[in-house]
Design an enzyme around this catalytic site. Structure first.
Site, PDB file in Angstrom:
ATOM      1  CB  VAL A 182       1.449  -9.182 -11.836  1.00  0.00           C
ATOM      2  CG1 VAL A 182       0.462  -9.778 -10.845  1.00  0.00           C
ATOM      3  CG2 VAL A 182       2.401  -8.237 -11.109  1.00  0.00           C
ATOM      4  CG  ASP A 202       5.798   2.498  -3.228  1.00  0.00           C
ATOM      5  OD1 ASP A 202       5.533   3.713  -3.377  1.00  0.00           O
ATOM      6  OD2 ASP A 202       5.987   1.728  -4.179  1.00  0.00           O
ATOM      7  CG  PHE A 261       9.755  -4.275  -8.429  1.00  0.00           C
ATOM      8  CD1 PHE A 261      11.070  -4.028  -8.086  1.00  0.00           C
ATOM      9  CD2 PHE A 261       8.760  -3.566  -7.808  1.00  0.00           C
ATOM     10  CE1 PHE A 261      11.370  -3.073  -7.145  1.00  0.00           C
ATOM     11  CE2 PHE A 261       9.053  -2.616  -6.861  1.00  0.00           C
ATOM     12  CZ  PHE A 261      10.362  -2.357  -6.524  1.00  0.00           C
ATOM     13  N   GLY A 262       8.494  -6.255 -12.368  1.00  0.00           N
ATOM     14  CA  GLY A 262       8.386  -7.458 -13.185  1.00  0.00           C
ATOM     15  C   GLY A 262       6.961  -7.674 -13.631  1.00  0.00           C
ATOM     16  N   GLY A 318      -0.650  -7.989 -15.464  1.00  0.00           N
ATOM     17  CA  GLY A 318      -0.052  -6.700 -15.791  1.00  0.00           C
ATOM     18  C   GLY A 318       1.444  -6.711 -15.570  1.00  0.00           C
ATOM     19  CB  SER A 319       4.227  -5.149 -17.001  1.00  0.00           C
ATOM     20  OG  SER A 319       4.057  -6.210 -17.870  1.00  0.00           O
ATOM     21  CE  LYS A 334       4.622  -7.187  -7.954  1.00  0.00           C
ATOM     22  NZ  LYS A 334       4.153  -6.255  -6.950  1.00  0.00           N
TER      23      LYS A 334
HETATM   24  P1  ADP Z   1       3.525  -1.719  -9.825  1.00  0.00           P
HETATM   25  O1  ADP Z   1       4.977  -2.046  -9.850  1.00  0.00           O
HETATM   26  O2  ADP Z   1       3.136  -0.668 -10.783  1.00  0.00           O
HETATM   27  O3  ADP Z   1       3.041  -1.490  -8.441  1.00  0.00           O
HETATM   28  P2  ADP Z   1       2.565  -4.407  -9.746  1.00  0.00           P
HETATM   29  O4  ADP Z   1       3.702  -5.246 -10.147  1.00  0.00           O
HETATM   30  O5  ADP Z   1       2.300  -4.288  -8.291  1.00  0.00           O
HETATM   31  O6  ADP Z   1       2.745  -2.990 -10.386  1.00  0.00           O
HETATM   32  O7  ADP Z   1       1.249  -4.896 -10.433  1.00  0.00           O
HETATM   33  C1  ADP Z   1       1.058  -4.978 -11.827  1.00  0.00           C
HETATM   34  C2  ADP Z   1      -0.409  -5.189 -12.121  1.00  0.00           C
HETATM   35  O8  ADP Z   1      -0.866  -6.383 -11.481  1.00  0.00           O
HETATM   36  C3  ADP Z   1      -1.298  -4.074 -11.627  1.00  0.00           C
HETATM   37  O9  ADP Z   1      -2.283  -3.812 -12.586  1.00  0.00           O
HETATM   38  C4  ADP Z   1      -1.950  -4.630 -10.385  1.00  0.00           C
HETATM   39  O10 ADP Z   1      -3.244  -4.117 -10.202  1.00  0.00           O
HETATM   40  C5  ADP Z   1      -1.996  -6.129 -10.671  1.00  0.00           C
HETATM   41  N1  ADP Z   1      -1.837  -6.873  -9.427  1.00  0.00           N
HETATM   42  C6  ADP Z   1      -0.753  -6.898  -8.632  1.00  0.00           C
HETATM   43  N2  ADP Z   1      -0.960  -7.665  -7.542  1.00  0.00           N
HETATM   44  C7  ADP Z   1      -2.219  -8.106  -7.632  1.00  0.00           C
HETATM   45  C8  ADP Z   1      -3.053  -8.943  -6.800  1.00  0.00           C
HETATM   46  N3  ADP Z   1      -2.594  -9.444  -5.658  1.00  0.00           N
HETATM   47  N4  ADP Z   1      -4.302  -9.194  -7.207  1.00  0.00           N
HETATM   48  C9  ADP Z   1      -4.759  -8.674  -8.361  1.00  0.00           C
HETATM   49  N5  ADP Z   1      -4.050  -7.892  -9.181  1.00  0.00           N
HETATM   50  C10 ADP Z   1      -2.794  -7.606  -8.848  1.00  0.00           C
HETATM   51 MG    MG Z   2       2.318  -2.381  -7.197  1.00  0.00          MG
END
Ligand code: ADP
Ligand code: MG
Length: 501
Positions: A43, A158, A40-41, A36-37, A61
């Site tokens: 993932v 947060d 910040f960037g 996902g996005s 990430k």
């Molecule tokens: P945000 O900035 O909205 O908090 P993140 O960058 O934390 O978004 O995460 C983007 C996506 O990646 C989200 O759908 C989140 O559920 C998934 N994600 C982030 N970290 C993990 C992880 N450690 N394991 C599984 N999914 C993750």
């Molecule tokens: Mg997040």
């Protein structure tokens, strides 16, 4: 070797990861898929070629930081190192970090259950709610994780359901991207970030952020787990903010235990100091009981056993580890490392030179204002101290005046700065009583002159023994005219004083 940026581009596009050349990032991570996005960037799910069997899947990430200068990169790396020291089953493990071109990369534990927000939406759409025992178990896991962080002087800042992840149906706190060190200063922690739903009144009012603000957010998550809705809702940002700052404290539906509701309400106290800390909540009989129940079930639930062992560590041990880590934090502070949020850094990179100049000027003005404020506070404190000194000196002088008017004229020559021992009413009271008792054992001399000597000795010794009186306390309730009337008869005057106690 294919550059990371190119590999990432390939993954973030519509082309499936499998069609990309299998290149290794940082010589060990292979991209699997985009998860996902975030704000910040991007993932990604990656496979760690150097990990033990069964532990290969991790999350990468990448945070776009633009052109970070070396100093800023060091700061971000230091923060990452600090996070890598956190080791708790209720916290997403932070494995590594590295910089790849203009991307700051973080490798964390993979949570296959995704985030709690997704889970809540999924249940909500299916018209389901979580069982009560599940909610309590999750709540305890979060409390343990939060307590572990707070013990180490780390704020999350947060906490929200989107930043809580699920792994084997256990909750893990993640996304410390905006977490901040306490550092004994609120300055670093006052910037508003994230959605307002979980924000505490003090954070919204820019009155600083501390561990109790994380507690507020945790209560909002508890509410959400119970009601599948935000604790504070509104059609726009302002209406949500108003509800948080001025609105009534929400309650859980009747079907939930009264104790759980009471805990949540206490965590939502508008005044941070009245909110309980995570460890205080864990020690409450209701929660402790729930912990014990789960502890005895632990044979069937190995990860809960692990959780309980950690809880014991948190509740009883307050161990050496945390001290060691605290030393690390203190060292970092001493190096005067200001860890700005990566978001702020990337935003600065996007600014035009003119805007950057403006920001720099505002920062310089802020810095100047802070210095001036500090100076004013110091001066104020200095003046206050001086005033207190003057007041007590005047007060002592008045006491002396009262005393020496009829007392030993030699005391007139006391230098101004010499402290005059004054009498504490209580001490003197008991001394006088003792003295009276003592007197009862002896014959009072018949000759008034000898008697005078006798009393003078007794009361002189009283005043020597007595402690210095506090400022503002009545030392002697002798009226001026009484002193004048009685003339130079210290014995008689002293007896008068005794009667006025
Ligand atoms: P945000 O900035 O909205 O908090 P993140 O960058 O934390 O978004 O995460 C983007 C996506 O990646 C989200 O759908 C989140 O559920 C998934 N994600 C982030 N970290 C993990 C992880 N450690 N394991 C599984 N999914 C993750
Ligand atoms: Mg997040």
């Amino acid at each position: 070797m294919l550059k990371f940026r190119e590999a990432a581009k390939c993954v973030s596009g519509s082309i499936a990861v499998s069609t990309c050349p299998k290149s290794l990032i940082a010589r060990r991570y292979m991209l699997q898929q985009k998860l996902g996005s975030g704000s910040f960037g991007t993932v990604f799910l990656v496979s760690d070629k150097k990990a033990k069997q069964g532990e290969e899947l991790k999350v990468l990430k990448e945070i776009c930081i633009g052109e970070l200068n070396p100093n800023e990169t060091v700061q971000a790396t230091l923060e990452a190192q600090l996070l890598s020291k956190l080791n708790h089953p209720a916290i997403v493990k932070f494995h590594a970090n590295f910089v790849e071109q203009d991307k700051f990369c973080i490798i964390t534990e993979y949570c296959e259950g995704r985030d709690l927000d997704c889970k809540i939406q999924e249940y909500k759409e299916a018209g389901k709610t979580f069982p009560e025992s599940q909610i309590i178990e999750w709540f305890i896991q979060l409390l343990l994780g939060v307590d572990y962080m707070h013990e180490r002087k780390i704020l999350h800042r947060d906490l929200k359901s989107k930043n809580i992840f699920l792994k084997n149906n256990k909750l893990k706190i993640g996304d410390f991207g905006v977490s901040r060190l306490l550092m004994g200063s609120c300055d670093l922690a006052t910037t508003l970030t994230g959605t307002p739903h979980y924000m505490s009144p003090e954070a919204l009012k820019h009155q600083g952020y501390d561990t109790k603000s994380d507690i507020w957010s945790l209560a909002c998550i508890l509410y959400e787990m119970c009601c599948m809705n935000h604790a504070f809702t509104g059609s726009n940002f302002l209406s949500i903010v108003l509800k948080i700052v001025e609105g009534d404290t929400p309650s859980l539906p009747e079907r939930y235990p009264r104790q759980l509701n009471a805990i949540m309400e206490s965590m939502l106290n508008k005044s941070p100091s009245l909110r309980p800390s995570a460890i205080e909540i864990l020690k409450l009989p209701y929660i402790d009981e729930q912990l014990q129940i789960r502890h005895s079930d632990a044979e069937n639930l190995p990860s809960m056993d692990l959780m309980c062992r950690y809880s014991e560590m948190a509740l009883e041990d307050k161990n050496l580890n945390s001290q060691e880590e605290a030393t690390y934090i203190i060292n970092a502070v001493q190096k005067k490392i200001h860890l700005q949020t990566l978001r702020a850094l990337s935003e600065v990179q996007k600014m035009t030179p003119r805007e950057r100049m403006r920001v720099r000027k505002v920062q310089a003005a802020d810095e100047e204002a802070r210095k001036l404020k500090k100076l004013v506070e110091e001066k104020y404190e200095e003046n206050n101290k001086r005033m207190r000194e003057l007041r007590s000196r005047n007060f002592q002088r008045q006491t002396v005046d009262v005393l020496h008017e009829c007392d030993d004229p030699a005391s007139d020559n006391l230098p101004e700065s010499q402290p005059i021992p004054s009498l504490d009413l209580c001490t003197l009271g008991s001394n006088v009583e003792d003295t009276i008792a003592d007197l009862g054992d002896h014959e009072i001399p018949e000759d008034p002159l000898v008697a005078e000597e006798y009393y003078a000795d007794v009361f002189d010794s009283c005043s020597e023994e007595s402690e210095e009186s506090e400022e503002g306390k009545t030392v002697f309730s002798v009226k001026d005219e009484e002193v004048e009337d009685e003339g130079p008869q210290p014995v008689y005057r002293t007896n008068q004083q005794e009667r006025t106690f």
